[in-house]
Design an enzyme around this catalytic site. Sequence first.
Site, PDB file in Angstrom:
ATOM      1  N   GLY A  67       0.816  -1.215   0.000  1.00  0.00           N
ATOM      2  CA  GLY A  67       0.000   0.000   0.000  1.00  0.00           C
ATOM      3  C   GLY A  67       0.843   1.256   0.000  1.00  0.00           C
ATOM      4  O   GLY A  67       0.547   2.223  -0.714  1.00  0.00           O
ATOM      5  N   CYS A  68       1.905   1.266   0.771  1.00  0.00           N
ATOM      6  CA  CYS A  68       2.772   2.440   0.860  1.00  0.00           C
ATOM      7  C   CYS A  68       3.508   2.680  -0.456  1.00  0.00           C
ATOM      8  O   CYS A  68       3.692   3.827  -0.882  1.00  0.00           O
ATOM      9  CB  CYS A  68       3.756   2.295   2.016  1.00  0.00           C
ATOM     10  SG  CYS A  68       2.922   2.173   3.622  1.00  0.00           S
ATOM     11  N   THR A  69       3.891   1.605  -1.120  1.00  0.00           N
ATOM     12  CA  THR A  69       4.559   1.724  -2.410  1.00  0.00           C
ATOM     13  C   THR A  69       3.592   2.277  -3.451  1.00  0.00           C
ATOM     14  O   THR A  69       3.931   3.208  -4.186  1.00  0.00           O
ATOM     15  CB  THR A  69       5.121   0.358  -2.857  1.00  0.00           C
ATOM     16  OG1 THR A  69       6.066  -0.083  -1.876  1.00  0.00           O
ATOM     17  CG2 THR A  69       5.790   0.446  -4.211  1.00  0.00           C
ATOM     18  N   ALA A 122       3.031   6.017  -2.830  1.00  0.00           N
ATOM     19  CA  ALA A 122       4.193   6.824  -3.213  1.00  0.00           C
ATOM     20  C   ALA A 122       4.321   6.920  -4.731  1.00  0.00           C
ATOM     21  O   ALA A 122       4.648   7.989  -5.274  1.00  0.00           O
ATOM     22  CB  ALA A 122       5.460   6.245  -2.594  1.00  0.00           C
TER      23      ALA A 122
END
Length: 157
Positions: free
Chosen positions: A45-47, A50
């Site tokens: 999710g963070c990738t 970003a």
Amino acid sequence: MTILEIGSNAPDFTLPKDGGGTITLSALRSGPVVLYFYPKDDTSGCTQEAIEFSGLKPQFEKLGAKVIGMSPDPVKKHDKFIAKHDLKIDLVADEEKKIVEAYGLWVEKSMYGRKYMGVERTTFLIGTDGKIAKIWNKVKVPGHAAEVLEETRALVA
């Protein structure tokens, strides 16, 4: 716990950033700031979040807006994350979690029945006056960056 609302002053900070140097929030008042908090570099999710913000960076820049991602990960980890995914946005390291706490986002979470402390994925749109113009709590990543871009357009219009 801190509860920030639309119209609240965004807590200021000076933190180390990827690639060296620091970022001070109050020094960015020439345009809006998108400050997004995320749990951990290089997770799915963070990738995705970003990468989506990186892809829209030129459109944010046309509006005079700066996009900053913040997590408790150290700068070296941010540098690897940026290199691996060719990210175009700035990432700041809040290893002591002081700013995450100032924004009220260091919270108890639960996964598979196990409780732990972590960052609640949240985005703040901060105006040139240093006040919070919009808050997205418990962000669902797909399409989020585009929604933030639309709100930023509305803010500068």
